[in-house]
Design an enzyme around this catalytic site. Structure first.
Site, PDB file in Angstrom:
ATOM      1  CD  GLU A  12      -2.552  -1.366   2.625  1.00  0.00           C
ATOM      2  OE1 GLU A  12      -3.566  -2.057   2.674  1.00  0.00           O
ATOM      3  OE2 GLU A  12      -2.014  -0.888   3.631  1.00  0.00           O
ATOM      4  CG  ASP A 216     -11.385  -8.673   1.652  1.00  0.00           C
ATOM      5  OD1 ASP A 216     -10.289  -8.107   1.807  1.00  0.00           O
ATOM      6  OD2 ASP A 216     -12.209  -8.804   2.583  1.00  0.00           O
TER       7      ASP A 216
HETATM    8  N1  ADE Z   1      -8.515  -5.810   5.534  1.00  0.00           N
HETATM    9  C1  ADE Z   1      -8.840  -6.107   4.280  1.00  0.00           C
HETATM   10  N2  ADE Z   1      -9.722  -7.123   4.233  1.00  0.00           N
HETATM   11  C2  ADE Z   1      -9.968  -7.461   5.519  1.00  0.00           C
HETATM   12  C3  ADE Z   1     -10.779  -8.434   6.131  1.00  0.00           C
HETATM   13  N3  ADE Z   1     -11.515  -9.270   5.405  1.00  0.00           N
HETATM   14  N4  ADE Z   1     -10.773  -8.521   7.489  1.00  0.00           N
HETATM   15  C4  ADE Z   1     -10.012  -7.692   8.221  1.00  0.00           C
HETATM   16  N5  ADE Z   1      -9.221  -6.747   7.688  1.00  0.00           N
HETATM   17  C5  ADE Z   1      -9.196  -6.620   6.348  1.00  0.00           C
END
Ligand code: ADE
Length: 251
Positions: A12, A216
């Site tokens: 990032e 996600d």
């Molecule tokens: N950062 C990005 N995706 C995540 C997730 N599924 N759970 C916790 N932190 C995250």
């Protein structure tokens, strides 16, 4: 005045780190901080580390050692709200710790010693970050990035929930979302650092704003979607949003 730009993961931070002029590395608390200039402004770049404690240590070091008075976080998060899709951007207005629970002594999610469960972001910095995110998503719509799956990215503004857990289960993310919903809180995204950074900034009276790109859906495929998005898109989003944000900086 020095502005700190924090990210959780090296991917990032990659684009920002490469764009930095007059670089100077400083090691402190087992962490690497990179001071320099971005678009003519003094900045210090740092990785928060993963999770709330790591993020709190990094934030404290930035404030105590580097004297930062403004802190901006850019990173990724899992989408929690029903319409928060991969590639969208969430600008935090406030944070809550979804794994903080001192019931029955204190209300659910409330950190003892603080007046309410949520920690608020700085209004002006947040509005500037929102504008920067809008300009970035307009550009991203032209990128032809396969991971965006032809979806025109949207920008959301609101509550982000943090906890020391990577959420990789649709039923768990739905439970987190609906528990907040029942309490009148509408959590848009989940991640692992923001609420801790907000708490430290509140303790010191440091201005804080945060933006998270959705990598996600915090569902059963999150462990596959997350690394693909982080390596392909996250750095590009961070660089674009910060560049737009800095162009509105008036210090
Ligand atoms: N950062 C990005 N995706 C995540 C997730 N599924 N759970 C916790 N932190 C995250």
């Amino acid at each position: 005045m020095t502005l700190a730009i924090l990210s959780a993961l090296p991917e990032e931070q990659y684009g920002l780190s490469h764009a930095l002029a007059e670089r100077q590395e400083v090691h402190r608390a087992g962490r690497r901080f990179v001071q320099g200039r971005l678009q003519g402004l003094n900045v210090v770049l740092a990785l928060s580390g993963i999770g709330k404690v790591a993020a709190a240590t990094t934030t404290t070091t930035l404030i105590e050692h580097f004297g930062v008075e403004k802190l901006v976080f850019t990173g990724v998060a899992g989408g929690l709200g029903p319409n928060v899709q991969v590639g969208d951007v969430v600008v935090a207005q406030h944070f809550v710790q979804h794994d903080m629970d001192v019931r029955p002594l204190f209300p659910r999610w409330q950190v003892p010693g603080y007046p309410q469960p949520t920690f608020h972001c700085h209004t002006t910095l947040t509005e500037r970050l929102h504008q920067a995110a809008l300009r970035c998503t307009q550009a991203a719509a032209q990128w032809n990035e396969p991971l965006l799956q032809g979806h025109a990215p949207a920008v959301h503004k609101g509550l982000i929930a943090s906890g020391d857990q990577f959420i990789v289960s649709a039923s768990l993310s739905q439970a987190i979302h609906s528990d907040f919903q029942a309490a009148g809180l509408h959590a848009l995204a989940v991640e692992m650092e923001g609420a801790a950074i907000a708490q430290v900034c509140a303790d010191y009276g440091v201005d804080f704003a945060a933006v998270r790109t959705i990598s996600d859906r915090a569902d059963d495929a999150a462990h596959v979607d997350f690394p693909a998005f982080v390596s392909a898109v996250a750095s590009r989003y961070a660089l674009h949003i910060v560049a737009q944000f800095l162009s509105s900086e008036r210090v």
